[in-house]
Design an enzyme around this catalytic site. Structure first.
Site, PDB file in Angstrom:
ATOM      1  N   ARG A  48      -3.759  16.140 -36.095  1.00 23.91           N
ATOM      2  CA  ARG A  48      -2.907  15.431 -37.054  1.00 23.91           C
ATOM      3  C   ARG A  48      -2.393  14.112 -36.504  1.00 23.91           C
ATOM      4  O   ARG A  48      -1.880  13.272 -37.244  1.00 23.91           O
ATOM      5  CB  ARG A  48      -1.737  16.335 -37.462  1.00 23.91           C
ATOM      6  CG  ARG A  48      -0.882  15.771 -38.584  1.00 23.91           C
ATOM      7  CD  ARG A  48       0.050  16.823 -39.165  1.00 23.91           C
ATOM      8  NE  ARG A  48       0.901  17.450 -38.169  1.00 23.91           N
ATOM      9  CZ  ARG A  48       2.037  16.913 -37.694  1.00 23.91           C
ATOM     10  NH1 ARG A  48       2.431  15.726 -38.111  1.00 23.91           N
ATOM     11  NH2 ARG A  48       2.747  17.565 -36.807  1.00 23.91           N
ATOM     12  N   TYR A 102      -9.088  -0.786 -58.180  1.00 19.73           N
ATOM     13  CA  TYR A 102      -9.458   0.612 -58.365  1.00 19.73           C
ATOM     14  C   TYR A 102      -8.386   1.360 -59.156  1.00 19.73           C
ATOM     15  O   TYR A 102      -7.196   1.270 -58.851  1.00 19.73           O
ATOM     16  CB  TYR A 102      -9.672   1.255 -56.996  1.00 19.73           C
ATOM     17  CG  TYR A 102      -9.894   2.741 -57.005  1.00 19.73           C
ATOM     18  CD1 TYR A 102     -10.866   3.320 -57.819  1.00 19.73           C
ATOM     19  CD2 TYR A 102      -9.117   3.575 -56.215  1.00 19.73           C
ATOM     20  CE1 TYR A 102     -11.065   4.688 -57.827  1.00 19.73           C
ATOM     21  CE2 TYR A 102      -9.311   4.940 -56.203  1.00 19.73           C
ATOM     22  CZ  TYR A 102     -10.286   5.490 -57.024  1.00 19.73           C
ATOM     23  OH  TYR A 102     -10.464   6.848 -57.032  1.00 19.73           O
ATOM     24  N   ASP A 174      -8.353  -3.938 -50.129  1.00 19.21           N
ATOM     25  CA  ASP A 174      -9.346  -2.877 -50.249  1.00 19.21           C
ATOM     26  C   ASP A 174     -10.708  -3.551 -50.141  1.00 19.21           C
ATOM     27  O   ASP A 174     -11.128  -4.271 -51.037  1.00 19.21           O
ATOM     28  CB  ASP A 174      -9.190  -2.169 -51.596  1.00 19.21           C
ATOM     29  CG  ASP A 174     -10.107  -0.951 -51.728  1.00 19.21           C
ATOM     30  OD1 ASP A 174     -11.161  -0.925 -51.077  1.00 19.21           O
ATOM     31  OD2 ASP A 174      -9.775  -0.051 -52.512  1.00 19.21           O
ATOM     32  N   LYS A 199     -17.672   5.729 -49.248  1.00 18.38           N
ATOM     33  CA  LYS A 199     -18.630   4.845 -49.901  1.00 18.38           C
ATOM     34  C   LYS A 199     -19.622   4.269 -48.872  1.00 18.38           C
ATOM     35  O   LYS A 199     -20.392   4.997 -48.275  1.00 18.38           O
ATOM     36  CB  LYS A 199     -17.884   3.756 -50.657  1.00 18.38           C
ATOM     37  CG  LYS A 199     -16.743   4.279 -51.537  1.00 18.38           C
ATOM     38  CD  LYS A 199     -17.177   5.324 -52.533  1.00 18.38           C
ATOM     39  CE  LYS A 199     -16.120   5.630 -53.595  1.00 18.38           C
ATOM     40  NZ  LYS A 199     -14.845   6.145 -53.108  1.00 18.38           N
TER      41      LYS A 199
END
Length: 385
Positions: A48, A102, A174, A199
């Site tokens: 984590r 997006y 982004d 992606k």
């Protein structure tokens, strides 16, 4: 291994690999442990905390590709975006957000920010004047996306950076659609670059991941929030991502070439109303795209002519898959109003130009002749239906 003296394909192949000192294997070993020794070690590793061996080394590849000091991996692109926003925004702060981006990001901002008392303004457009007009005294951050999803609008990165610096604001981008192969925003002064690594970085439609690249100073702030939100990912996924990124430049350049040929084909077709692709000279921001991108990418969108059914067209495709997500080696299409922008209202979609007849096209690495033949037969079927 110093990244500064190596070319793009060498960075993709070698930066961030873990040397197999025990068995001398050619690829990075995978470390699946979730428990590591804490005494007498240089690094106290904990999944984590984003510092397991595979996470640490693959992050170096992300940083090298984006010309950044540091990189970090997340469980998804939205985990990366939401963590960055919450790391730099608090109650009473304001963010300026590009209006063409997006749908998941837009939805996160609209649904979650009011709960935290974070104010936001979506710009009226994507010119630098639109961003300047949206700035308030309590603005802390400007977020952009270029090329945008799904209309491939181009934002002037350097102009937005100059505006932000004059106001002492943080800039985030982004960079998913462009990928580090086609665009490196940090070279233009952007503070923080984010990706849906699902992606192009992953590229094979088989992993879910996100990535951030920035300075060491900004990464410390992001990490401090990230460890609390827990958006880390499995080391098996990290290993698969590092494996996939070895061919990133080869894949993306092939997709660039295919997309440009297909965009030209579609733009000259009488069954197509409009093509959105920054590599076409007819694109209103072609010169700007050329000035800040090394390649125009494998993404485009197009609108079928009035009277043609976009959903029926997609069902007739035989080679190109009607499928969610994007940037795999296989070509895919989808209707944004039913997928990426389905969380927006009809009025919100209309305002940003996402029509029901708009088709987003993620171009793969297949033969462009085969792709054109598939598009042609599907168009003919819906025209004659």
């Amino acid at each position: 291994m110093s990244q500064t003296i190596y070319g793009l394909n060498t960075i993709c192949t070698h930066i961030g690999e873990i040397k197999d000192e025990q068995f001398k294997g050619a690829v990075s070993p995978i470390y699946m442990s979730t428990s590591y020794e804490f005494e007498n070690v240089d690094v106290k590793r904990y999944p984590r905390y984003f510092n397991t061996p595979n996470q640490e080394f693959t992050s170096k590849k992300i940083a090298a590709l984006e010309h950044a000091e540091a990189g970090m991996l997340f469980g998804s692109g939205m985990a990366a975006i939401s963590t960055v926003f919450l790391a730099f925004l608090k109650h009473g702060d304001h963010i300026v957000v590009q209006n063409t981006l997006y749908g998941g990001t837009s939805n996160f901002i609209r649904e979650e920010f009011p709960k935290y008392g974070i104010e936001f303004t979506f710009t009226d457009g994507y010119e630098v004047a639109d961003f300047e007009a949206a700035i308030r005294p309590n603005t802390k951050l400007i977020h952009i996306e270029t090329p945008s999803n799904p209309l491939l609008t181009i934002t002037d990165i350097k102009a937005v950076v100059d505006l932000a610096k004059s106001k002492n604001l943080i800039t985030t981008i982004d960079n998913t659609f462009a990928s580090p192969v086609n665009q490196n925003p940090i070279d233009f002064g952007i503070d923080i670059v984010m990706h849906s690594a699902t992606k192009y970085l992953g590229g094979h439609s088989d992993i879910l991941a996100g990535a951030v690249a920035c300075s060491d100073a900004h990464m410390k702030i992001i990490w401090n929030v990230a460890k609390n939100l827990g958006g880390s990912l499995s080391d098996l996924t990290v290993w698969l991502l590092e494996r996939s990124m070895k061919t990133l430049a080869l894949r993306v350049k092939a997709q660039n070439r295919n997309a440009k040929k297909l965009a030209k084909y579609l733009s000259n077709h009488d069954a197509v109303k409009q093509v959105y692709y920054p590599g076409l000279k007819s694109h209103p921001q072609y010169d700007l795209a050329k000035s800040q991108m090394k390649g125009f990418g494998g993404m485009m969108s197009f609108e079928l002519a009035d009277g043609l059914d976009a959903m029926a067209f997609q069902k007739e495709l035989q080679l190109i898959k009607s499928s969610m997500s994007l940037a795999g080696v296989e070509s895919t299409v989808l209707s944004p109003h039913k997928t990426s922008h389905s969380l927006l209202s009809q009025d919100e979609r209309d305002a940003i130009g996402v029509s029901d007849n708009l088709i987003r096209f993620s171009v793969g690495i297949e033969s462009n002749k085969d792709l054109i033949a598939d598009l042609e037969q599907a168009i003919n079927k819906v025209k004659n239906a």
